[in-house]
Write a protein that holds these residues in place. Structure first.
Motif, mmCIF file in Angstrom:
data_model
loop_
_atom_site.group_PDB
_atom_site.id
_atom_site.type_symbol
_atom_site.label_atom_id
_atom_site.label_comp_id
_atom_site.label_asym_id
_atom_site.label_seq_id
_atom_site.Cartn_x
_atom_site.Cartn_y
_atom_site.Cartn_z
ATOM 1 N N ALA A 200 0.839 -1.211 0.000
ATOM 2 C CA ALA A 200 0.000 0.000 0.000
ATOM 3 C C ALA A 200 0.870 1.255 0.000
ATOM 4 O O ALA A 200 0.564 2.240 -0.685
ATOM 5 C CB ALA A 200 -0.921 -0.003 1.221
ATOM 6 N N GLY A 201 1.963 1.236 0.757
ATOM 7 C CA GLY A 201 2.870 2.386 0.785
ATOM 8 C C GLY A 201 3.502 2.644 -0.572
ATOM 9 O O GLY A 201 3.637 3.797 -1.002
ATOM 10 N N ILE A 202 3.904 1.580 -1.267
ATOM 11 C CA ILE A 202 4.491 1.740 -2.610
ATOM 12 C C ILE A 202 3.476 2.356 -3.568
ATOM 13 O O ILE A 202 3.786 3.281 -4.325
ATOM 14 C CB ILE A 202 4.985 0.382 -3.137
ATOM 15 C CG1 ILE A 202 6.259 -0.027 -2.399
ATOM 16 C CG2 ILE A 202 5.252 0.446 -4.641
ATOM 17 C CD1 ILE A 202 6.795 -1.373 -2.803
ATOM 18 N N PHE A 203 2.249 1.850 -3.535
ATOM 19 C CA PHE A 203 1.213 2.403 -4.413
ATOM 20 C C PHE A 203 0.954 3.874 -4.093
ATOM 21 O O PHE A 203 0.745 4.695 -4.996
ATOM 22 C CB PHE A 203 -0.080 1.609 -4.278
ATOM 23 C CG PHE A 203 -0.060 0.277 -4.987
ATOM 24 C CD1 PHE A 203 0.604 0.131 -6.190
ATOM 25 C CD2 PHE A 203 -0.708 -0.816 -4.457
ATOM 26 C CE1 PHE A 203 0.629 -1.085 -6.862
ATOM 27 C CE2 PHE A 203 -0.705 -2.042 -5.112
ATOM 28 C CZ PHE A 203 -0.033 -2.178 -6.316
ATOM 29 N N ALA A 204 0.943 4.219 -2.790
ATOM 30 C CA ALA A 204 0.689 5.609 -2.401
ATOM 31 C C ALA A 204 1.798 6.530 -2.915
ATOM 32 O O ALA A 204 1.524 7.624 -3.431
ATOM 33 C CB ALA A 204 0.573 5.707 -0.883
ATOM 34 N N VAL A 209 3.947 10.398 -7.031
ATOM 35 C CA VAL A 209 4.935 10.715 -8.071
ATOM 36 C C VAL A 209 4.254 10.977 -9.407
ATOM 37 O O VAL A 209 4.650 11.866 -10.165
ATOM 38 C CB VAL A 209 5.955 9.562 -8.196
ATOM 39 C CG1 VAL A 209 6.840 9.742 -9.430
ATOM 40 C CG2 VAL A 209 6.829 9.494 -6.941
ATOM 41 N N ARG A 210 3.215 10.235 -9.717
ATOM 42 C CA ARG A 210 2.567 10.365 -11.018
ATOM 43 C C ARG A 210 1.622 11.556 -11.108
ATOM 44 O O ARG A 210 1.471 12.159 -12.158
ATOM 45 C CB ARG A 210 1.798 9.081 -11.350
ATOM 46 C CG ARG A 210 2.686 7.932 -11.801
ATOM 47 C CD ARG A 210 1.842 6.742 -12.195
ATOM 48 N NE ARG A 210 2.661 5.701 -12.800
ATOM 49 C CZ ARG A 210 2.968 5.623 -14.083
ATOM 50 N NH1 ARG A 210 2.524 6.562 -14.905
ATOM 51 N NH2 ARG A 210 3.710 4.644 -14.561
ATOM 52 N N LEU A 211 0.953 11.885 -10.011
ATOM 53 C CA LEU A 211 -0.142 12.854 -10.078
ATOM 54 C C LEU A 211 0.177 14.217 -9.476
ATOM 55 O O LEU A 211 -0.676 15.092 -9.449
ATOM 56 C CB LEU A 211 -1.386 12.273 -9.388
ATOM 57 C CG LEU A 211 -1.923 10.961 -9.972
ATOM 58 C CD1 LEU A 211 -3.135 10.487 -9.184
ATOM 59 C CD2 LEU A 211 -2.272 11.120 -11.444
ATOM 60 N N ASN A 220 14.983 11.487 -15.253
ATOM 61 C CA ASN A 220 15.075 10.639 -16.429
ATOM 62 C C ASN A 220 13.796 9.866 -16.737
ATOM 63 O O ASN A 220 13.346 9.840 -17.871
ATOM 64 C CB ASN A 220 16.244 9.647 -16.279
ATOM 65 C CG ASN A 220 17.570 10.359 -16.234
ATOM 66 O OD1 ASN A 220 17.771 11.310 -16.952
ATOM 67 N ND2 ASN A 220 18.453 9.916 -15.364
ATOM 68 N N ASN A 221 13.200 9.231 -15.727
ATOM 69 C CA ASN A 221 12.085 8.371 -16.045
ATOM 70 C C ASN A 221 11.252 8.065 -14.803
ATOM 71 O O ASN A 221 11.492 7.087 -14.106
ATOM 72 C CB ASN A 221 12.584 7.057 -16.663
ATOM 73 C CG ASN A 221 11.513 6.380 -17.484
ATOM 74 O OD1 ASN A 221 10.331 6.515 -17.190
ATOM 75 N ND2 ASN A 221 11.924 5.664 -18.510
ATOM 76 N N THR A 226 8.119 4.013 -11.037
ATOM 77 C CA THR A 226 6.883 3.440 -10.505
ATOM 78 C C THR A 226 6.722 1.984 -10.922
ATOM 79 O O THR A 226 6.238 1.161 -10.141
ATOM 80 C CB THR A 226 5.669 4.261 -10.975
ATOM 81 O OG1 THR A 226 5.655 4.310 -12.406
ATOM 82 C CG2 THR A 226 5.718 5.668 -10.436
ATOM 83 N N LEU A 227 7.145 1.653 -12.136
ATOM 84 C CA LEU A 227 7.033 0.266 -12.581
ATOM 85 C C LEU A 227 7.946 -0.654 -11.779
ATOM 86 O O LEU A 227 7.548 -1.751 -11.363
ATOM 87 C CB LEU A 227 7.368 0.167 -14.077
ATOM 88 C CG LEU A 227 6.358 0.790 -15.039
ATOM 89 C CD1 LEU A 227 6.862 0.692 -16.473
ATOM 90 C CD2 LEU A 227 4.995 0.119 -14.903
ATOM 91 N N VAL A 228 9.179 -0.203 -11.541
ATOM 92 C CA VAL A 228 10.130 -1.020 -10.783
ATOM 93 C C VAL A 228 9.657 -1.194 -9.341
ATOM 94 O O VAL A 228 9.691 -2.301 -8.785
ATOM 95 C CB VAL A 228 11.537 -0.392 -10.827
ATOM 96 C CG1 VAL A 228 12.470 -1.095 -9.851
ATOM 97 C CG2 VAL A 228 12.108 -0.472 -12.237
ATOM 98 N N SER A 229 9.227 -0.104 -8.711
ATOM 99 C CA SER A 229 8.772 -0.200 -7.317
ATOM 100 C C SER A 229 7.532 -1.074 -7.203
ATOM 101 O O SER A 229 7.376 -1.833 -6.240
ATOM 102 C CB SER A 229 8.496 1.198 -6.757
ATOM 103 O OG SER A 229 7.487 1.858 -7.508
#
Length: 342
Positions: A200-204, A209-211, A220-221, A226-229
């Protein structure tokens, strides 16, 4: 106390580093946000302080959700290993900082060298916090496995043996044993809570980061981050879930059903209604062994929160701004729209 001191040191380090760097890091590490039709920048220190605060909160929550593991316990039990990890991470952090400073323009090298010396404390604490999360999950999982094994053996051992002959005594012992095994399975399900908090913490963090303008901190990316985490979090859930199901759930139920099969020869001494109850217990235990039953039982509050945040992250990915919106590595400074330092 260790977590609080580390968080304070990280905050102080990032603030001082951005002050030392001045306009250099406004260009390289700034938060971008829109005001009307214009794009403005502000110091990335605010974003980095928010990220390390979220990370500290995650470590604290997992620490609180792990009754048999703690950050202070890990440090006190393994002082040399902890020191070794800090030294190894510190070498990587400072070597990277020095190389980055030396690769800068000649007029910026000295200032960036001092900046990275200070900023290294923040980086060291941030990555050490990630290592602490992993160690917490590993230690809690192994401690749970040992405890659940003891509970399972106690529940199986409480099934009445040959020395018990009365019908009521046999049924009483069987019911108490069934209660013990259900308690053990409930504890097995609860052992998934720390990893669900981690997920849940990773998703939060990924959503933030995205929004939010935090996206522009990752030069850089941000999408790759987010994909790696997300992959790390899903891997942790799968590994711990598989470990729990195979080692502390399905195997225990199989062993318990086997003990019930051996108890079947004693049912001739029991009242008919007791035999019916014995049959119900046996069928219920066989049904609970299924993988679907395990998934439904571990869907606790934190499992639901992690699933909801994961769905929100997926939706955010579909409506995400293009990658080109991220902060450029060496973009021009507009003095009318950018501040200096923190």
């Amino acid at each position: 106390m260790i977590l609080l001191l580390a968080w304070l040191a990280a905050i102080a380090s990032v603030v001082i580093a951005y002050i030392v760097a001045g306009p250099i890091w406004v260009r390289r590490h700034s938060l971008r946000f829109r005001v009307g039709k214009s794009v403005r920048r502000t110091s990335g220190a605010y974003g980095e302080m928010l990220l390390v605060s979220i990370g500290a909160l995650m470590v604290w929550m997992i620490d609180s959700a792990s009754p048999y593991a703690s950050v202070e316990g890990i440090v006190s039990a393994h002082p040399m290993a902890t020191l070794g990890v800090l030294v190894a991470v510190g070498l990587v952090v400072y070597i990277h900082g020095v190389r980055t400073a030396l690769a800068a323009d000649t007029g910026e090298r000295a200032r960036l060298m001092l900046t990275y010396l200070v900023y290294g404390v923040f980086s060291l604490i941030f990555f050490a916090g990630g290592a602490a999360l992993i160690f917490l999950l590993v230690q809690q999982t192994t401690a749970d496995a040992a405890r659940l094994h003891v509970l399972a053996q106690a529940a199986i051992g409480n099934i009445p043996g040959p020395e018990v002959t009365g019908s009521d005594a046999l049924m009483r012992g069987l019911e108490l044993s069934y209660l013990d095994i259900q308690f053990m399975l409930q504890q097995a399900e609860n052992s998934m809570t720390p990893v669900f908090v981690f997920m849940a913490g990773i998703f939060a963090i990924n959503l933030a980061v995205r929004l939010t303008p935090l996206r522009s901190l990752f030069v850089n990316n941000a999408v790759l981050l987010t994909l790696v985490s997300t992959l790390i979090g899903l891997t942790a859930v799968i590994v711990v879930g598989t470990w729990t199901y195979v080692g502390s759930y399905a195997s225990v139920i199989t062993e318990y059903v086997g003990a019930l099969e051996q108890f079947r020869s004693r049912t001739g001494l029991m009242k008919p209604e007791y035999v019916t109850r014995y049959s119900q217990i046996t069928i219920e235990m066989m049904q609970q062994k299924s993988l679907l039953s395990f998934f439904s039982r571990i869907s606790s509050e934190w499992g639901g929160i992690a699933a909801a945040l994961g769905l929100a992250q997926w939706v955010a990915q579909q409506f995400n701004r293009p990658e080109a919106e991220e902060s450029p590595s060496h973009g021009p400074i507009n003095d009318n729209k950018e501040g200096e330092g923190i």
